[in-house]
Write an enzyme that holds these catalytic residues in place. Structure first.
Site, PDB file in Angstrom:
ATOM      1  N   LEU A   1       0.883  -1.162   0.000  1.00 12.55           N
ATOM      2  CA  LEU A   1       0.000   0.000   0.000  1.00 12.55           C
ATOM      3  C   LEU A   1       0.921   1.211   0.000  1.00 12.55           C
ATOM      4  CD1 LEU A   1      -2.749  -0.909   2.645  1.00 12.55           C
ATOM      5  CD2 LEU A   1      -3.085  -0.630   0.182  1.00 12.55           C
ATOM      6  N   ASP A   2       0.656   2.198  -0.859  1.00 11.49           N
ATOM      7  CA  ASP A   2       1.557   3.347  -0.910  1.00 11.49           C
ATOM      8  C   ASP A   2       1.435   4.196   0.358  1.00 11.49           C
ATOM      9  OD1 ASP A   2      -0.598   5.159  -1.252  1.00 11.49           O
ATOM     10  OD2 ASP A   2      -0.561   4.875  -3.410  1.00 11.49           O
ATOM     11  N   LYS A   3       2.324   5.148   0.503  1.00 14.27           N
ATOM     12  CA  LYS A   3       2.420   5.932   1.736  1.00 14.27           C
ATOM     13  C   LYS A   3       1.100   6.598   2.106  1.00 14.27           C
ATOM     14  CE  LYS A   3       4.918   9.860   3.765  1.00 14.27           C
ATOM     15  NZ  LYS A   3       5.890  10.952   3.520  1.00 14.27           N
ATOM     16  N   ALA A   4       0.371   7.109   1.121  1.00 19.29           N
ATOM     17  CA  ALA A   4      -0.865   7.842   1.389  1.00 19.29           C
ATOM     18  C   ALA A   4      -2.072   6.934   1.588  1.00 19.29           C
ATOM     19  CB  ALA A   4      -1.143   8.823   0.260  1.00 19.29           C
ATOM     20  N   SER A   5      -1.917   5.646   1.317  1.00 24.77           N
ATOM     21  CA  SER A   5      -3.036   4.710   1.433  1.00 24.77           C
ATOM     22  C   SER A   5      -3.032   4.037   2.793  1.00 24.77           C
ATOM     23  CB  SER A   5      -2.966   3.669   0.320  1.00 24.77           C
ATOM     24  OG  SER A   5      -3.054   4.286  -0.948  1.00 24.77           O
TER      25      SER A   5
END
Length: 268
Positions: free
Chosen positions: A126-130
């Site tokens: 999951l990317d940093k913002a997710s």
């Protein structure tokens, strides 16, 4: 000889009879949970791996993972239990063990867990913002099956956007959108709820392309305000608190294994 604990993976079913017992040495180290195949190849090339007391430097060497005595730097690899964890990933963490920029990582959420599993890895990213559901395991066969695009294990996301989502745009997400020369498509997309200026939609994917939902919204000129993964297959995040972890239940494991095409009767 000292003993280093690895893990005994389920058998491969690529062959009949002696299925999965004989594999290449890099694959054996990976199946035993000692390291990745790339790391194993480097260890073998450096002459640090022995089989039945003899140093083996050939990457193509075949071994029987059920009987061979494999050691790295004279430290034997023994069976280790397989671990399956669920994390509710908070926003702002990167999905890696060590970040060169010094940013907080998902492993910060595992520090209080009494586990001595050096190669416990996230299943996908999951990317940093997710935020939301992220699985961890030291079972490489299980992880690869969940990530394999052939198995089509679905991932479900709840997404907050900066407008009221018109039905025709939801339909476009399921028909397919072109972004940077690539066609991106959701399995399903529906409206969950809406306010005066924004709304929440539910998007289901059966493939794992990089930043897929965010890129689809960019193609529609829509800003993504929040993105939360709420389920993988039939396994839901539920009420697990932010930053919290728990082990998957036996029933959840069986469900995921069936969805991933693994043998359902296989024990943990």
């Amino acid at each position: 000889m000292k003993e280093r604990r690895g893990k005994q993976q389920p058998r491969d079913h690529a062959k009949s009879g002696d299925a999965g017992k004989r594999v290449t040495l890099p694959r054996a180290l990976s199946k035993l949970g000692y390291c990745s195949r790339t790391q194993a190849e480097r260890l073998i090339a450096e002459g640090r791996v022995s089989v039945n007391g003899r140093v083996v430097s050939e990457l193509s060497a075949w071994v029987d993972v059920t009987t061979a005595k494999i050691a790295v730097d004279d430290v034997g690899i023994a069976a280790e239990p397989m671990i399956y964890l669920m994390l509710n990933k908070p926003r702002g963490l990167v999905t890696t063990r060590h970040d060169p920029e010094g940013r907080p990582t998902v492993y910060d959420c595992l520090k209080g867990i009494d586990l001595d599993i050096p190669h416990l890895s996230p299943v996908g990213r999951l990317d940093k913002a997710s935020e939301g559901l992220l699985l961890f395991t030291n079972d490489t066969v299980f992880a690869q099956a969940l990530l394999d695009p052939i198995t089509h294990v679905t991932k479900t996301y709840h997404v907050q956007i900066d407008r009221i989502m018109p039905p025709e745009m939801l339909a476009e997400m399921t028909y397919g959108l072109r972004h940077d020369g690539e066609v991106l498509k959701a399995t399903s997309a529906r409206l969950l709820r809406q306010g005066d200026r924004n709304s929440w939609i539910e998007v289901e994917l059966d493939e794992g392309r990089n930043r897929q939902i965010r890129r689809m919204l960019e193609a529609l000129d829509i800003e993504c305000l929040r993105l939360v993964r709420v389920a993988i297959g039939d396994i839901a995040l539920g009420d697990l608190p932010k930053g919290g972890t728990r082990r998957l239940t036996d029933a959840e494991l069986q469900t995921l294994r069936r969805r991933a095409g693994l043998v359902s009767s296989r024990r943990n």
